[in-house]
Motif scaffolding. Sequence first.
Motif, PDB file in Angstrom:
ATOM      1  N   UNK A   1       0.840  -1.196   0.000  1.00 51.63           N
ATOM      2  CA  UNK A   1       0.000   0.000   0.000  1.00 51.63           C
ATOM      3  C   UNK A   1       0.875   1.247   0.000  1.00 51.63           C
ATOM      4  N   UNK A   2       0.409   2.286  -0.702  1.00 55.03           N
ATOM      5  CA  UNK A   2       1.103   3.574  -0.671  1.00 55.03           C
ATOM      6  C   UNK A   2       0.123   4.688  -1.022  1.00 55.03           C
ATOM      7  N   UNK A   3      -0.194   5.507  -0.040  1.00 56.73           N
ATOM      8  CA  UNK A   3      -0.998   6.716  -0.248  1.00 56.73           C
ATOM      9  C   UNK A   3      -2.247   6.484  -1.110  1.00 56.73           C
TER      10      UNK A   3
ATOM     11  N   UNK B   1       8.205  -3.935 -10.593  1.00 60.89           N
ATOM     12  CA  UNK B   1       7.982  -2.526 -10.313  1.00 60.89           C
ATOM     13  C   UNK B   1       6.534  -2.320  -9.876  1.00 60.89           C
ATOM     14  N   UNK B   2       6.339  -1.474  -8.879  1.00 60.23           N
ATOM     15  CA  UNK B   2       5.008  -1.102  -8.418  1.00 60.23           C
ATOM     16  C   UNK B   2       4.922   0.416  -8.568  1.00 60.23           C
ATOM     17  N   UNK B   3       4.171   0.862  -9.577  1.00 62.78           N
ATOM     18  CA  UNK B   3       4.164   2.269  -9.960  1.00 62.78           C
ATOM     19  C   UNK B   3       2.838   2.937  -9.628  1.00 62.78           C
TER      20      UNK B   3
ATOM     21  N   UNK C   1       1.513  -2.642 -11.939  1.00 62.68           N
ATOM     22  CA  UNK C   1       2.541  -3.607 -11.531  1.00 62.68           C
ATOM     23  C   UNK C   1       3.195  -4.155 -12.790  1.00 62.68           C
ATOM     24  N   UNK C   2       4.519  -4.116 -12.827  1.00 58.27           N
ATOM     25  CA  UNK C   2       5.279  -4.639 -13.965  1.00 58.27           C
ATOM     26  C   UNK C   2       6.173  -5.765 -13.473  1.00 58.27           C
TER      27      UNK C   2
ATOM     28  N   UNK D   1       4.474   6.564 -19.840  1.00 58.07           N
ATOM     29  CA  UNK D   1       4.256   6.476 -18.403  1.00 58.07           C
ATOM     30  C   UNK D   1       5.206   7.346 -17.600  1.00 58.07           C
ATOM     31  N   UNK D   2       6.351   7.683 -18.155  1.00 62.16           N
ATOM     32  CA  UNK D   2       7.387   8.384 -17.393  1.00 62.16           C
ATOM     33  C   UNK D   2       6.894   9.669 -16.741  1.00 62.16           C
ATOM     34  N   UNK D   3       6.212  10.562 -17.472  1.00 65.83           N
ATOM     35  CA  UNK D   3       5.775  11.813 -16.830  1.00 65.83           C
ATOM     36  C   UNK D   3       4.713  11.606 -15.758  1.00 65.83           C
ATOM     37  N   UNK D   4       3.995  10.482 -15.821  1.00 64.44           N
ATOM     38  CA  UNK D   4       2.900  10.233 -14.873  1.00 64.44           C
ATOM     39  C   UNK D   4       3.351   9.492 -13.620  1.00 64.44           C
ATOM     40  N   UNK D   5       4.587   9.003 -13.608  1.00 62.89           N
ATOM     41  CA  UNK D   5       5.081   8.183 -12.505  1.00 62.89           C
ATOM     42  C   UNK D   5       5.421   9.060 -11.300  1.00 62.89           C
ATOM     43  N   UNK D   6       4.688   8.862 -10.192  1.00 60.01           N
ATOM     44  CA  UNK D   6       4.901   9.699  -9.009  1.00 60.01           C
ATOM     45  C   UNK D   6       5.545   8.929  -7.856  1.00 60.01           C
ATOM     46  N   UNK D   7       5.488   7.609  -7.895  1.00 66.36           N
ATOM     47  CA  UNK D   7       6.133   6.834  -6.833  1.00 66.36           C
ATOM     48  C   UNK D   7       6.436   5.427  -7.350  1.00 66.36           C
ATOM     49  N   UNK D   8       7.579   4.880  -6.926  1.00 69.50           N
ATOM     50  CA  UNK D   8       8.000   3.548  -7.373  1.00 69.50           C
ATOM     51  C   UNK D   8       8.484   2.719  -6.197  1.00 69.50           C
TER      52      UNK D   8
END
Length: 596
Positions: free
Chosen positions: A50-52, A315-317, A377-378, A426-433
Motif C-alpha cells: 500500500x502507498x498513499x 515494479x510497483x508504480x 505492476x510490472x 508512463x514516465x511523466x505520470x510516474x509519481x512513486x515507485x
Amino acid sequence: MSEKAGQKTAIIVGAGVGGVATAARLAKAGFKVTVFEKNDFTGGRCSLIHHNGYRFDQGPSLLLLPHLFRETFYDLGTSLEAEGVELLKCEPNYNLWFSDGESFELSTDQARMKDEVEKWEGKDGYERYLGFLQESHRHYELSVTHVLRKNFTSLLSMTRLSFLLNVLALHPFESIYSRASKYFWTERLRRVFTFGSMYMGMSPFDAPGTYSLLQYTELAEGIWYPRGGFHRVISALVDVGKRLGVTYRLSTPISSVTITNNVATGITLASGEHLSADLVIINADLVYAYNNLLPPSSTATSLSKRQASCSSISFYWALDRTVPELTTHNIFLADHYRESFDDIFKKHLIPTQPSFYVNVPSRIDPSAAPVGKDAIVVLVPVGHLVDATGTGLSANHPHGQDWPTMVATARDTVIETIRARTGADLAPALVHEIVNTPMSWKETFNLDKGAILGLSHSFFNVLSFRPTTKHPRYGRLFFVGASTHPGTGVPICLAGAKVTSEQILGEHGMRVPWTSGEVMANRGRVVEYERARKGDGEGGGVREIDRVHVRPVVSTVPLAGLALLMAVVGWLVWVLMTRGRVGVWSDGDGWGIRVG
C-alpha cells in the motif's frame, strides 16, 4: 499453546497460501494449530503493498482454476461468497503487444477468439485452435485427477495403473512450444499460446507440454480478480481458520525445528523460546528450510543444486493519471523470443529485450488507486541469484549480476516499449515507485536464490522426483508449498494443502472431515451427472431426460435410407452384369470391375 485434553497439536512454519489453508483444514479435523510467520502479514508472496491510496498485489495478480479455490472453502464448510470474497472476471484475458505494432487479444469469448486466430492463420487455423483446446483440456482434466489430487510419496507412486495409462496423453516429454507448433503454424501464434510457461518460472522451450493446461483454464474458465486484491482470498482463509481455533503469531521468526530421536517435536524461535507439538508442517521455502531450519544433510546440499525457477524485477508504480491504452493484463513479447528465455534460464541475467507482464489492478477494481489515477505492476522475468551475495561473480559469470544496473535497464526498457507499442508514455505520470529484485525476494521471504516460484517444474523435478510432502527421515515433519508436491502457484498450493492434510490425518488415524475426490462446491452438476451416469440417485433414480446414455442413440431413419441405397445399387449392378455391361476380371495378380 492451550488445548483441550487429548487434543493433538500442530505447528505450521510460514503463513503462505499453503500454510494458511493447511492450518484451517487441520483445525477443522480437530488439531490445535499455531502458525508462526516471520513477517507482519500473512500470504507470503500473495500479499499487498500500500502507498498513499494505491494498492498493489506483491505477487499473484490473476486468479486461475477457480474451482480449486471454491473447493477449499467448501471443504471448510463455507464459501467465497459467504466470506465476502467477490471475484471479478477480467475480459479480455490479456492484450499481447508486438513490436511491429500488431496486438492479439486473448479471451474466453469464442467469437472474439475466432476472429483473432483467423486473422493470422485463416479458417483452418481456428479448427487447429479448437484441436489445441481439446488437447490442453485433456492435460487439464488428467492433471487434476491423477496429479493434483494424488500424493507421490515414492517412485512406486508413479507405477499406479491409472497414472501410467494416462501419462503419455500428458505429453511430459515434449515442450509446450513443440506441442503448440503442431496446432499453430505462425511464429506469432506459437508465442501467443506458449508465453504462459512464465507462470511456472520456465521457458516454453523446456516446460513439459502438460502445462498447456494453464492456457486452457484461462481460455475456458477465464481469469478472475478478487475485489480488494488477491490477498482478500488469503485473509478470508485466515478468518475461517481463526474461527476454527487457529492461532497466528506474526513477526515471529523461528531458528530451527527441534528433532528428537529422528522425530520433529517442536520448534525454537529466534528469541530462544521453545515450543512443542505433535507434528510440524513447514510452509517456508523448502530449500531454505532444509538448509537453515533442519540439521545439515546431503539432501539439503543436493536440493541447493537442483534447477530453480526464475526470479523477477517487479515494479510497483503509482501514476497521477489513468492509462486507457492498457487493459487489466498486458503482455509485451520480445522479438528474440527464444534468446530472451536463454538469457533468463541459462545466463541468469535480464534479456537485452525482455518479455514482460503489466498489470493494471485499478482497471478491474477502481479501489486499487485514487480516483482518476492508476496503479501499475510490472513483472520482468530475470535469472535467479547465482551466489549467496547476489553479485553473481563466478567462473561461469565473470561479469556478475549487477542488479542496480539491471533494474535501471529494465525500467527504461519497459517504459520505452510501452510507449512504442501502445503510445502511452508512463514516465511523466510516474509519481512513486517500489521495486522488488531477486535480493529482496530472498530477504523478505527466505526464497532460495530469490527464485519466486521455487524449484523448477521440469520432468525430473515433479511427481515422485519432487521433494515429498513428508520428510524422508524425520517423523511427524511435513511440507506444503511451492517446492513440494504438487508444485507452485496459488491454486496448486491449495490443492497441495489438501493432499498434505489428508496424509497427516491418515497417519494419525483421524477422519477426513470433508468430502474427498471430485465432489466440489462449484460442480454440483457433476454430482448429478455421476448419478445419472450410474442410473441411481435420490428418490429412486433420475428423470429419464437427464439419464446419461453410454452409447449414442442411432436414428432408424438414416439406417433405413442406407439399406435402401445399398439395395438399389446392388440391383443396378445385378442388371448391368446380366446384360454384359459389367464384369469382373482377374489376371492372377489382382482383380477388378470391367464396365462397357
